[in-house]
Scaffold this active site. Structure first.
Site, short mmCIF file in Angstrom:
data_model
loop_
_atom_site.label_atom_id
_atom_site.label_comp_id
_atom_site.label_asym_id
_atom_site.label_seq_id
_atom_site.Cartn_x
_atom_site.Cartn_y
_atom_site.Cartn_z
N TYR A 1 -30.11 19.04 15.86
CA TYR A 1 -29.13 19.93 16.51
C TYR A 1 -29.63 20.43 17.88
O TYR A 1 -30.08 19.64 18.68
CB TYR A 1 -28.82 21.13 15.60
N SER B 1 -27.37 18.85 4.96
CA SER B 1 -27.09 17.97 6.11
C SER B 1 -27.97 16.74 6.16
O SER B 1 -27.72 15.86 7.00
CB SER B 1 -27.21 18.76 7.40
#
Ligand code: GLU
Length: 331
Positions: A243, A64
């Site tokens: 996140y 990511s």
């Protein structure tokens, strides 16, 4: 005079070497096999000085940490107004692979979660492009950012694809709501290859330093992103890069960052440096356990928090000067 930075970085690594919390990602079977003892750190300044410590030759998949740069490629290609038709700018507060879209817009909340990254990936080149064309465009752009030719680890790629049911489900959800035009399967294969590009901490820190410098690759001097797009990427990283731990990360470390489930974390200190840590064992959010601790230590030691008081030279008198200049320009 020799730099004190390499010895300092090694000292920090040694301080956290024995931390053994967390576990390798295992939903991608190949990542579970990676040597979890590996530990590496790199710092690249916006002037192009490179410092590394630990296993700096270790190659790992970007995962990511690719998302901010894929977003950057698409911002450069289409501009922010067009990109806003496909993905939002709000933190989701959810896990990276959560199956949800914004309730009002039916768009992914941001480009750092998988839903947003899949929506971004299909825009690379064009929704009509083949998966291979998109992957080559990503590989080539990331290679310019890193300053060397990168390649895809097809072993990790195949391993992730075997178990990519969740990303397939997200891609079908995006197709259902008209967010992606491309075939969902091709978007997932291309995105998985994007995540499987092999990097070292030096590559990642150089890519991060490009963001920190406002879009100029500090070693080659090549402008790869506009200043406005670099700032936009950093803003999205600050809000959503970590996140559902973005708030605690920003409070503690205070720099825009992005993690990857391979165990890498990249951070950008605007105007100063890019940094990268690699240690495969992850916490429950999917962030490297030792990586978070080391980044936190560096930020405290080196005064990286971007909301710390600005240094001398950026004080109240500068507001006065700036206001005066603006008034004079108008007059
Ligand atoms: N390729 C991984 C996935 O899509 C990336 C996740 C991450 O690094 O946070 O699940």
């Amino acid at each position: 005079m020799t730099s004190a930075i390499p010895a300092y970085l090694s000292q920090v690594l040694e301080r956290y070497r024995t931390e053994d919390g967390g576990a390798n990602a295992d939903y991608i079977p190949a990542l579970a096999q990676v040597d979890s003892q590996q530990l590496a750190l790199a710092l690249v300044t916006t002037e192009g000085d490179i410092y590394t410590a630990g296993d700096d030759q270790a190659l790992f998949t970007i995962q990511s940490m690719s998302k901010p740069f894929a977003y950057g490629a698409v911002l450069e290609q289409l501009g922010p107004e067009q990109v806003a038709n496909y993905v939002g700018l709000e933190p989701s507060g959810e896990a990276f692979n959560h199956l949800s879209l914004d309730e009002a817009t039916h768009l992914p909340k941001n480009p750092m979660i998988n839903a947003g990254a899949l929506a971004i990936h299909q825009l690379i080149v064009s929704p009509k492009a083949s998966s291979a064309e998109r992957v080559e465009a990503v590989r080539s752009f990331f290679s310019a950012l890193a300053g060397r030719q990168l390649s895809v680890d097809y072993h990790v790629y195949a391993s992730e694809l075997e178990t990519a049911h969740r990303n397939m489900a997200i891609a079908h959800m995006l197709k259902n709501f008209g967010v992606i035009e491309a075939d969902p399967y091709n978007v997932v294969t291309g995105y998985t290859a994007q995540c499987s590009l092999l990097v070292t901490v030096k590559d990642i820190a150089t890519m991060a330093a490009t963001l920190a410098s406002g879009g100029v690759q500090p070693v080659t001097g090549q402008r790869l992103l506009s200043p406005a797009n670099a700032r936009m990427i950093l803003s999205v990283m600050a809000a959503s890069g970590m996140y559902d731990a973005a708030g605690s990360w920003f409070t503690d470390v205070g720099i825009p960052a992005k993690s990857g489930v391979s165990g890498g974390i990249l951070g950008a200190v605007p105007g100063q440096a890019g940094l990268a840590v690699f240690s495969p064992r992850l916490d429950k959010h999917g962030h490297s356990v030792r990586g978070v601790k080391i980044a936190s230590r560096l930020a405290a030691d080196l005064n990286f928090h971007v909301l710390a008081p600005r240094p001398v030279g950026c004080g109240p008198a500068d507001i006065e000067d700036q206001a005066r200049q603006l008034l004079e320009q108008e007059a």
